[in-house]
Design a protein around this motif. Structure first.
Motif, PDB file in Angstrom:
ATOM      1  N   GLY A  58      -4.194   0.051   2.205  1.00 47.07           N
ATOM      2  CA  GLY A  58      -2.970  -0.651   1.857  1.00 47.07           C
ATOM      3  C   GLY A  58      -1.721  -0.125   2.541  1.00 47.07           C
ATOM      4  O   GLY A  58      -0.597  -0.463   2.162  1.00 47.07           O
ATOM      5  N   LYS A  61      -1.963  -1.214   8.034  1.00 51.57           N
ATOM      6  CA  LYS A  61      -2.621  -1.195   9.350  1.00 51.57           C
ATOM      7  C   LYS A  61      -3.045  -2.609   9.789  1.00 51.57           C
ATOM      8  O   LYS A  61      -2.711  -3.038  10.887  1.00 51.57           O
ATOM      9  N   SER A  62      -3.782  -3.300   8.897  1.00 50.19           N
ATOM     10  CA  SER A  62      -4.256  -4.637   9.269  1.00 50.19           C
ATOM     11  C   SER A  62      -3.085  -5.598   9.420  1.00 50.19           C
ATOM     12  O   SER A  62      -3.116  -6.497  10.269  1.00 50.19           O
ATOM     13  N   THR A  63      -2.065  -5.394   8.608  1.00 49.98           N
ATOM     14  CA  THR A  63      -0.878  -6.256   8.718  1.00 49.98           C
ATOM     15  C   THR A  63      -0.251  -6.086  10.101  1.00 49.98           C
ATOM     16  O   THR A  63       0.106  -7.073  10.759  1.00 49.98           O
ATOM     17  N   HIS A 199     -10.813   4.135   9.806  1.00 51.09           N
ATOM     18  CA  HIS A 199     -10.737   5.229   8.836  1.00 51.09           C
ATOM     19  C   HIS A 199     -11.529   6.426   9.338  1.00 51.09           C
ATOM     20  O   HIS A 199     -11.510   7.477   8.711  1.00 51.09           O
TER      21      HIS A 199
HETATM   22  N1  LIG Z   1      -2.580 -11.860   2.887  1.00 49.84           N
HETATM   23  C1  LIG Z   1      -1.930 -11.023   2.088  1.00 49.84           C
HETATM   24  N2  LIG Z   1      -1.190 -11.492   1.073  1.00 49.84           N
HETATM   25  C2  LIG Z   1      -0.510 -10.680   0.257  1.00 49.84           C
HETATM   26  N3  LIG Z   1      -0.479  -9.337   0.369  1.00 49.84           N
HETATM   27  C3  LIG Z   1      -1.183  -8.802   1.357  1.00 49.84           C
HETATM   28  C4  LIG Z   1      -1.952  -9.604   2.260  1.00 49.84           C
HETATM   29  N4  LIG Z   1      -2.553  -8.777   3.149  1.00 49.84           N
HETATM   30  C5  LIG Z   1      -2.191  -7.533   2.808  1.00 49.84           C
HETATM   31  N5  LIG Z   1      -1.368  -7.530   1.736  1.00 49.84           N
HETATM   32  C6  LIG Z   1      -0.743  -6.356   1.098  1.00 49.84           C
HETATM   33  O1  LIG Z   1      -0.043  -5.660   2.124  1.00 49.84           O
HETATM   34  C7  LIG Z   1      -0.238  -4.263   1.987  1.00 49.84           C
HETATM   35  C8  LIG Z   1      -0.844  -3.716   3.286  1.00 49.84           C
HETATM   36  O2  LIG Z   1      -2.136  -4.262   3.446  1.00 49.84           O
HETATM   37  P1  LIG Z   1      -3.000  -4.034   4.756  1.00 49.84           P
HETATM   38  O3  LIG Z   1      -4.235  -4.893   4.645  1.00 49.84           O
HETATM   39  O4  LIG Z   1      -2.155  -4.212   5.951  1.00 49.84           O
HETATM   40  O5  LIG Z   1      -3.396  -2.497   4.595  1.00 49.84           O
HETATM   41  P2  LIG Z   1      -4.427  -1.619   5.400  1.00 49.84           P
HETATM   42  O6  LIG Z   1      -3.714  -0.379   5.788  1.00 49.84           O
HETATM   43  O7  LIG Z   1      -5.061  -2.401   6.493  1.00 49.84           O
HETATM   44  O8  LIG Z   1      -5.497  -1.288   4.266  1.00 49.84           O
HETATM   45  P3  LIG Z   1      -7.065  -0.945   4.344  1.00 49.84           P
HETATM   46  O9  LIG Z   1      -7.192   0.429   4.914  1.00 49.84           O
HETATM   47  O10 LIG Z   1      -7.453  -0.978   2.897  1.00 49.84           O
HETATM   48  O11 LIG Z   1      -7.737  -2.014   5.137  1.00 49.84           O
HETATM   49  C9  LIG Z   1      -1.108  -4.061   0.752  1.00 49.84           C
HETATM   50  O12 LIG Z   1      -0.239  -3.789  -0.325  1.00 49.84           O
HETATM   51  C10 LIG Z   1      -1.793  -5.394   0.563  1.00 49.84           C
HETATM   52  O13 LIG Z   1      -2.026  -5.635  -0.800  1.00 49.84           O
END
Ligand SMILES: Nc1ncnc2c1ncn2[C@@H]1O[C@H](COP(=O)(O)OP(=O)(O)OP(=O)(O)O)[C@@H](O)[C@H]1O
Length: 273
Positions: A58, A61-63, A199
């Motif tokens: 969260g 990263k994916s964002t 990860h």
């Molecule tokens: N499509 C979406 N709609 C609403 N909130 C989102 C969405 N995608 C991600 N989030 C929120 O944005 C934040 C960052 O999410 P993200 O997926 O970018 O994290 P991450 O670092 O890739 O996590 P992970 O390691 O679990 O994959 C989190 O709080 C998540 O709940």
């Protein structure tokens, strides 16, 4: 980057009113709350770099990857790229009932390759996937690692100048990791840039020339993979042990020593007559 999502918790909190909030109440839907996935950040990726992105679940990263690939639009700011970034994820285009070889054709067509280009690259895609005879079996019979390998092989076949990979390599075995590393080295050698979310800190150290550490939407560190992964590891170890104050200090220190790159859009010099 701010998302708006329905929250059941917020159902009991008085909303700000307005027609949409009233409509949601009437329809019995939970009100929307903002989620700040990624805070203001600015960075420049150079040709030839392979950039790893680490951070807790969260952390954004994916964002960040979705913003770079154009799958999501930033709430503010912009992403500038010298060519269209390709996200490793031809997933949507692949059909589980079809065999691996048919999916190669399908995936490549979905990425815009012509039949002639596909014929040209077909053998090297099969080779990179390492699936051997399994390439003739339906994809639904593949393990998750085998599917990831096929997806990686298809996506990496387009020779994108900017390639984005989200966790895809983690399911592969040692032999595949070796092959995919070779392919990523090739891509970099062709002056491409690679972004890799993982990860697995060993994958990041093996494959990347630079690493970003994201935490709760903030960019904390941007530097060489060894020191960034070391700092991140130390931070998570303290969190796991419940040493929250030490962890918070490490976070602040990392963020405090970050050199921020400001990217500004160049004003158009064209003037109207
Ligand atoms: N499509 C979406 N709609 C609403 N909130 C989102 C969405 N995608 C991600 N989030 C929120 O944005 C934040 C960052 O999410 P993200 O997926 O970018 O994290 P991450 O670092 O890739 O996590 P992970 O390691 O679990 O994959 C989190 O709080 C998540 O709940």
């Amino acid at each position: 980057m701010r998302y708006h999502v329905p929250s059941t918790e917020a159902q009991h909190v008085p909303g700000r009113g307005g027609p949409s909030s009233l409509a949601r109440k009437v329809l019995g839907r939970a009100p929307l709350v903002p989620v700040d996935a990624l805070n203001r950040l600015s960075l420049v990726a150079e040709h030839g770099e392979s950039i790893g992105i680490v951070g807790r679940n969260g952390s954004g990263k994916s964002t960040l990857m979705r913003l770079i690939s154009g799958q999501s639009r930033p709430t503010g700011g912009a992403v500038y790229a010298s060519s269209v970034p390709v996200m490793l994820g031809v997933n949507a285009a692949l059909v589980p009932e079809l065999s691996g070889d048919h999916n190669i054709v399908l995936g490549c067509l979905a990425m815009g390759l012509t039949r002639a280009e596909i014929d040209d690259k077909f053998a090297s895609i099969v080779d990179l996937s390492g699936l051997e005879k399994a390439i003739h079996l339906p994809m639904r019979s593949y393990s998750s690692g085998m599917s990831s390998r096929l997806r990686f092989a298809i996506a990496a076949s387009v020779d994108p100048e900017i390639l984005l990979i989200d966790e895809a390599l983690n399911t592969g075995d040692a032999q595949f990791r070796e092959r995919s590393k070779e392919r990523m080295d090739e891509l970099r050698a062709k002056a491409g840039s690679v972004f890799l979310v993982s990860h697995s800190l060993s994958t990041i150290k093996e494959m990347c020339t630079r690493t970003l550490w994201l935490d709760r939407g903030d960019l904390l560190m941007d530097g060489d993979p060894e020191s960034v992964t070391q700092a991140y590891l130390e931070y998570t170890r303290h969190l796991t042990k419940g040493n929250n104050e030490t962890a918070a200090r490490l976070r602040d220190e990392a963020r405090g020593s970050l050199t921020v790159t400001e990217v500004e859009a160049r004003e158009s010099r064209r003037r109207r007559a």
